[in-house]
Enzyme design. Sequence first.
Site, PDB file in Angstrom:
ATOM      1  CG  HIS A  57      -0.190  12.997   2.409  1.00  0.00           C
ATOM      2  ND1 HIS A  57      -1.517  13.237   2.140  1.00  0.00           N
ATOM      3  CD2 HIS A  57      -0.149  11.914   3.235  1.00  0.00           C
ATOM      4  CE1 HIS A  57      -2.255  12.353   2.788  1.00  0.00           C
ATOM      5  NE2 HIS A  57      -1.457  11.535   3.450  1.00  0.00           N
TER       6      HIS A  57
ATOM      7  CG  HIS B  11     -18.640  12.715   8.414  1.00  0.00           C
ATOM      8  ND1 HIS B  11     -17.862  11.785   7.773  1.00  0.00           N
ATOM      9  CD2 HIS B  11     -17.801  13.720   8.782  1.00  0.00           C
ATOM     10  CE1 HIS B  11     -16.603  12.197   7.755  1.00  0.00           C
ATOM     11  NE2 HIS B  11     -16.528  13.370   8.362  1.00  0.00           N
TER      12      HIS B  11
ATOM     13  CB  SER C 179      -0.927   0.012   1.219  1.00  0.00           C
ATOM     14  OG  SER C 179      -0.178   0.065   2.417  1.00  0.00           O
TER      15      SER C 179
ATOM     16  N   GLY D   4      -3.773  -7.592  13.720  1.00  0.00           N
ATOM     17  CA  GLY D   4      -2.558  -7.457  14.516  1.00  0.00           C
ATOM     18  C   GLY D   4      -1.442  -6.737  13.809  1.00  0.00           C
TER      19      GLY D   4
ATOM     20  CG  HIS E 253     -10.650   8.920 -13.996  1.00  0.00           C
ATOM     21  ND1 HIS E 253     -11.220   7.939 -13.219  1.00  0.00           N
ATOM     22  CD2 HIS E 253     -10.668  10.055 -13.237  1.00  0.00           C
ATOM     23  CE1 HIS E 253     -11.585   8.447 -12.054  1.00  0.00           C
ATOM     24  NE2 HIS E 253     -11.263   9.727 -12.040  1.00  0.00           N
TER      25      HIS E 253
ATOM     26  CG  ASN F  91      -4.979  -1.017  -1.375  1.00  0.00           C
ATOM     27  OD1 ASN F  91      -5.390  -2.175  -1.368  1.00  0.00           O
ATOM     28  ND2 ASN F  91      -5.799   0.032  -1.388  1.00  0.00           N
ATOM     29  CB  THR F  92      -2.497  -4.638  -5.344  1.00  0.00           C
ATOM     30  OG1 THR F  92      -1.085  -4.384  -5.282  1.00  0.00           O
ATOM     31  CG2 THR F  92      -3.094  -3.851  -6.499  1.00  0.00           C
TER      32      THR F  92
ATOM     33  CG  ASN G 219       4.091  -1.446  13.152  1.00  0.00           C
ATOM     34  OD1 ASN G 219       4.160  -0.311  12.688  1.00  0.00           O
ATOM     35  ND2 ASN G 219       4.765  -1.821  14.217  1.00  0.00           N
TER      36      ASN G 219
ATOM     37  CG  HIS H  22      -4.901   5.103  -1.475  1.00  0.00           C
ATOM     38  ND1 HIS H  22      -6.048   4.485  -1.925  1.00  0.00           N
ATOM     39  CD2 HIS H  22      -4.354   4.287  -0.547  1.00  0.00           C
ATOM     40  CE1 HIS H  22      -6.196   3.328  -1.284  1.00  0.00           C
ATOM     41  NE2 HIS H  22      -5.183   3.185  -0.453  1.00  0.00           N
TER      42      HIS H  22
END
Length: 274
Positions: free
Chosen positions: A103, A175, A99, A257, A146, A115-116, A259, A113
């Site tokens: 910034h 929100h 991942s 679990g 895109h 991740n795989t 880090n 961002h």
Amino acid sequence: MINSEFRKKMADSWFSYLQMQICKSFEQLENNKLQFTKRDWHKKKVSEGGGTSYLLTGGKIFDKVGVNKSTVSGVFPKKFRSKILGAEKKGKYWASGVSVVAHMKNPKIPAVHFNTRFIVTSKEWFGGGMDATPSHEDKKENKLIHDGLRNVCLKNKKNYKKYKKWCDEYFYLPHRNEARGIGGIFFDYETKDWIKNFKFVRELGLAFIDISNKVINRKKKLKYSKKDKEKQLIKRGRYVEFNLLYDRGTKFGLNSGGNIDSILMSLPPEAKWK
């Protein structure tokens, strides 16, 4: 037929390779004047795995970028099992993935961002995606991102429109009643054809490097004002809200679990709220 253990080794090796390629690419963007710091971590039980985190801060391009890779196994807490495909009964899992959250120093360059991951319970599947969070609107940049993601989907006969819609709905702040960024693609539970899915995941990883480089190189020399930076910091506040309240990766890491420092590495070095 490829057995499960071999599939695990193949995925794990790819994620390790991709992590190093991303780090090398980002160091080159910093003209190799700044390097990532490496930190290894292990779960309390060594047999249950761990990960390696690479962090780069205070660069000319990156305010902060983390590139994490982990491979862990164990048993999910009972209250979390119903949320994971194939873990409902026994809760056993094995998971490996990479991942990235970057910034940028220049507020005119979006945060990116990626991740795989490959997860094994009583089922096996790939998931992941890429998205961008700009603080300044740029239609050409949106198209660049895109188009790149659409191409890698089409090349691998994946449903780009479905993945784009999934991303738009996932990276949303209910929100606030607003999207986190301009979206991208997001997918999960890709179970059917392991070889084709693994190929797609590999090509998406390489596409992330290519797209990120194009986005950064377009704007790395642009000037910006204090007002521009202020706008970026407010947008980063939204990023923090999403990751702490809704992000599935954060919840997965906490319940497997993982880090804590690596899980929260996605948070920006500085953010603001009005």
